[in-house]
Design a protein around this motif. Structure first.
Motif, short mmCIF file in Angstrom:
data_model
loop_
_atom_site.label_atom_id
_atom_site.label_comp_id
_atom_site.label_asym_id
_atom_site.label_seq_id
_atom_site.Cartn_x
_atom_site.Cartn_y
_atom_site.Cartn_z
N SER A 191 -18.26 18.88 12.75
CA SER A 191 -19.57 18.77 13.38
C SER A 191 -20.48 19.97 13.08
CB SER A 191 -19.41 18.64 14.91
OG SER A 191 -18.72 19.78 15.42
N ASP A 192 -19.92 21.14 12.83
CA ASP A 192 -20.76 22.31 12.56
C ASP A 192 -19.98 23.29 11.70
OD1 ASP A 192 -19.32 24.33 14.45
OD2 ASP A 192 -19.76 22.60 15.75
N ALA A 193 -20.71 24.27 11.18
CA ALA A 193 -20.13 25.22 10.24
C ALA A 193 -19.09 26.11 10.90
CB ALA A 193 -21.23 26.07 9.61
N GLU A 194 -19.31 26.51 12.15
CA GLU A 194 -18.35 27.39 12.82
C GLU A 194 -17.02 26.69 13.04
OE1 GLU A 194 -18.63 30.57 13.35
OE2 GLU A 194 -20.59 30.48 12.38
N SER A 195 -17.04 25.39 13.29
CA SER A 195 -15.78 24.65 13.42
C SER A 195 -15.01 24.68 12.10
CB SER A 195 -16.07 23.20 13.83
OG SER A 195 -16.71 23.15 15.09
N LEU A 196 -15.74 24.55 10.99
CA LEU A 196 -15.09 24.63 9.69
C LEU A 196 -14.49 26.02 9.47
CD1 LEU A 196 -14.56 23.08 7.03
CD2 LEU A 196 -16.64 24.13 6.14
N HIS A 197 -15.19 27.05 9.93
CA HIS A 197 -14.66 28.40 9.79
C HIS A 197 -13.38 28.57 10.61
CE1 HIS A 197 -14.49 32.78 10.77
NE2 HIS A 197 -14.69 32.86 9.46
N ARG A 198 -13.30 27.97 11.78
CA ARG A 198 -12.08 28.06 12.57
C ARG A 198 -10.92 27.36 11.87
NH1 ARG A 198 -15.88 27.50 16.85
NH2 ARG A 198 -15.59 25.22 16.90
N VAL A 199 -11.23 26.26 11.18
CA VAL A 199 -10.18 25.59 10.41
C VAL A 199 -9.67 26.52 9.30
CG1 VAL A 199 -9.71 23.65 8.87
CG2 VAL A 199 -11.05 23.28 10.94
N ALA A 200 -10.58 27.19 8.60
CA ALA A 200 -10.18 28.10 7.54
C ALA A 200 -9.34 29.25 8.10
CB ALA A 200 -11.41 28.64 6.82
N GLU A 201 -9.69 29.73 9.29
CA GLU A 201 -8.90 30.80 9.90
C GLU A 201 -7.51 30.31 10.26
OE1 GLU A 201 -11.39 32.02 13.16
OE2 GLU A 201 -11.97 33.88 12.11
N ARG A 202 -7.41 29.07 10.74
CA ARG A 202 -6.10 28.55 11.13
C ARG A 202 -5.21 28.39 9.90
NH1 ARG A 202 -4.89 23.23 14.93
NH2 ARG A 202 -2.60 23.43 14.89
N PHE A 203 -5.76 27.90 8.79
CA PHE A 203 -4.98 27.73 7.57
C PHE A 203 -4.89 29.03 6.76
CE2 PHE A 203 -6.35 23.02 7.48
CZ PHE A 203 -5.33 22.71 8.39
N ASP A 204 -5.63 30.07 7.20
CA ASP A 204 -5.67 31.35 6.50
C ASP A 204 -6.05 31.14 5.04
OD1 ASP A 204 -5.58 34.04 6.13
OD2 ASP A 204 -3.39 34.12 5.82
#
Length: 554
Positions: free
Chosen positions: A477-490
């Protein structure tokens, strides 16, 4: 609000601003307000050195008014209180002074009456008006104005775009033009600038609080310390004795045992002195008393010597000691009380009343201990012949209150408050300059969602010219959500700058998480063409990162 209402409100606000400026405009700029930075302590406790006083002219001045005038005697502006009026003019005096001013200013010579007092305002003006601070403030204001003006960087971006377009026509198309924003700053540079701005904002906040606290503290502090006033008596004794084996010279000297059968005319002398730092006005007298004491605790004064006055902090007193009279007094006490016989003690004690001042504080000195002899039928023996026994002294503590520059204890160091204020001010100024520069660099660009995301998370962005999504595509839904996904997958966030949209994606084993930002039409025309996708090896390096792990990347 209608246009006439807006005009009326604007006019009223402008008039209010003009009136305020006129009221506080200094006389040097054509106004009526006089600004005086106080020096010295003549107006304490209401005013301290470094305060700022604002004075305004009045129709008349009365006794009790704090006024300022130019003193012909001192050739400077003086701010004191009117205490009376005589034929020559107003009589003024500092609240902390015990004398009247020599000048007698007339009413037309008075610059104004106290309007308001600003604690430490003079120090602030003095610090800010220094050349180094003025140049730094000017530079900081220019940077801040640059950051506030044209926040999206359209004019700057247009100039840089036209300049780069001419350069590209000579060099050929840039392969990764999207890695650099329209402002000419790389995304990584803008990301670092944003981090600098955030850090500088924190430092500026701390420095501003420190400046406020330091300016609120008085520049001076009253410290209490203790100094000792020492009174010392140097004892000596002498007498006439029968010449023989015991006294070959026929004289008794200090330290000798006084044999009662052989010695006559015994005299004890004490040279008494008073010493201390910044000692002044020492007056008083001293005499020597002869005290006889028994072993049961009884004591009585046998005799007293003549009184000697202090001159220059010293006095010399003497007393004759009659050992036969001392033994007779001791025996009479023993007979009256029925106590067993035995010896006692004979003490020559200085009795003094000594006063003076040390660092301007009065004191009354405590007299030292006396010279003690053991008394019996055969002899008078000094109980001690060491320096401490023959030269006893006492210290009288005097508390001194001193007003001096305030110091702060920091990490075990004593830092003057002036140095602390300058350090905090410099830190605030430099942090504001860094904040303005970082904000200007990080905000110069398109300013849309895509641009803000690139700047905020520049350390995790991997620019690509194209990529192949996986079998499953999940739009977040938004860019910050995508960033959290990247942080989770490192892992990194892939960024493809297309002609019509910016695509951000995070690749997992079986899925691709994606967020797409359409490009506005007026900005699409300025976007450089995307190079055609080129086949790549299983592992290809783009911008220093491995990209073969996400499929077809060129």
């Amino acid at each position: 609000m209608t246009s006439p209402s807006k005009v009326a409100s604007t006019s009223a606000l402008a008039a209010l601003v003009l009136v305020t400026v006129w009221l506080f405009l200094p006389t040097t700029l054509g106004g009526s307000m006089t600004y005086v930075a106080t020096h010295g302590t003549s107006m304490e406790p209401d005013f301290h050195a470094g305060d700022l006083a604002l004075l305004s002219p009045a129709d008349g001045y009365d006794v009790g008014d704090v006024v300022a005038y130019r003193s012909e005697t001192l050739d400077t502006v003086v701010m004191h209180r009117i205490v009376s009026v005589d034929a020559a003019g107003f009589v003024t005096q500092g609240d902390n002074n015990d004398w009247l001013d020599e000048d007698r200013p007339a009413e037309e010579e008075i610059l104004g009456r106290l309007f308001v007092r600003i604690p430490h305002g003079g120090q602030v003006i003095g610090a800010v008006s220094s050349p180094g601070v003025l140049f730094s403030l000017a530079g900081g204001m220019l940077v801040l104005l640059g950051g506030l003006h044209d926040p999206r960087g359209r004019r700057t971006a247009g100039w840089l775009r036209r300049r780069r377009a001419g350069a590209r026509s000579a060099r050929g198309p840039a392969r990764h033009a999207h890695a650099r924003t329209r402002s000419g700053f790389a995304t990584s540079t803008r990301g670092r600038a944003r981090q600098v701005a955030v850090g500088a904002a924190g430092i500026a906040l701390v420095a501003a609080v420190a400046c406020g606290v330091l300016l609120a503290l008085p520049p001076t502090a009253t410290e209490t310390r203790t100094v000792d006033v020492t009174q010392r008596s140097d004892f000596s004794y002498s007498g006439t004795a029968e010449t023989g084996t015991t006294y070959p010279t026929g004289a008794v000297e200090t330290g000798d045992t006084v044999w009662n059968r052989l010695v006559e005319d015994l005299t004890v002398t004490a040279a008494t002195s008073v010493s201390g730092p910044d000692l002044a006005g020492v007056t008083g007298t001293v005499r020597l008393d002869v005290l006889v004491a028994a072993q049961d605790g009884w004591s009585a004064v046998l005799s007293s010597g003549p009184v000697a006055a202090f001159e220059g902090g010293t006095a010399s007193a003497a007393v004759a000691v009659d050992t036969d009279a001392a033994l007779d007094l001791l025996r009479r006490h023993q007979e009256e009380t029925g106590s067993s016989g035995g010896g006692g003690t004979l003490t020559v004690t200085p009795v003094s009343e000594t006063t003076g001042t040390v660092h301007g504080r009065p004191f009354t000195a405590t007299p030292p201990a006396g010279l003690v002899f053991a008394l019996d039928d055969a002899a008078l023996r000094p109980l001690g012949t060491e320096a401490a026994d023959l030269s006893p002294s006492t210290a009288t503590p005097v508390e001194i209150e001193e007003v001096g520059p305030r110091s702060l204890q920091l990490l075990g160091l004593s830092v003057p408050i002036g140095t602390a204020r300058k350090t905090a001010g410099a830190a605030l100024l430099l942090s504001l300059v860094a904040l303005g520069a970082g904000a200007w660099v990080s905000r110069t660009g398109r300013g849309d969602v895509s641009d803000r995301f690139l700047v905020r998370h520049a350390d995790r962005i991997l620019p690509v010219t194209s990529f192949q999504p996986g079998a499953t595509v999940i739009d977040v839904s938004d860019a910050e959500s995508l960033h959290r996904v990247a942080e989770r997958f490192d892992t990194v966030v892939l960024h493809h700058a297309g002609e019509e949209e910016d695509t951000f994606a995070v690749r997992d084993v079986d899925a691709t998480y994606r967020f797409v930002v359409p490009v506005a039409g007026d900005r699409r025309r300025g976007r450089p063409p995307v190079p055609a996708a080129q086949p790549a090896e299983s592992t290809t390096v783009v911008d220093g990162r491995l990209r073969g792990l996400w499929g077809q990347v060129a």
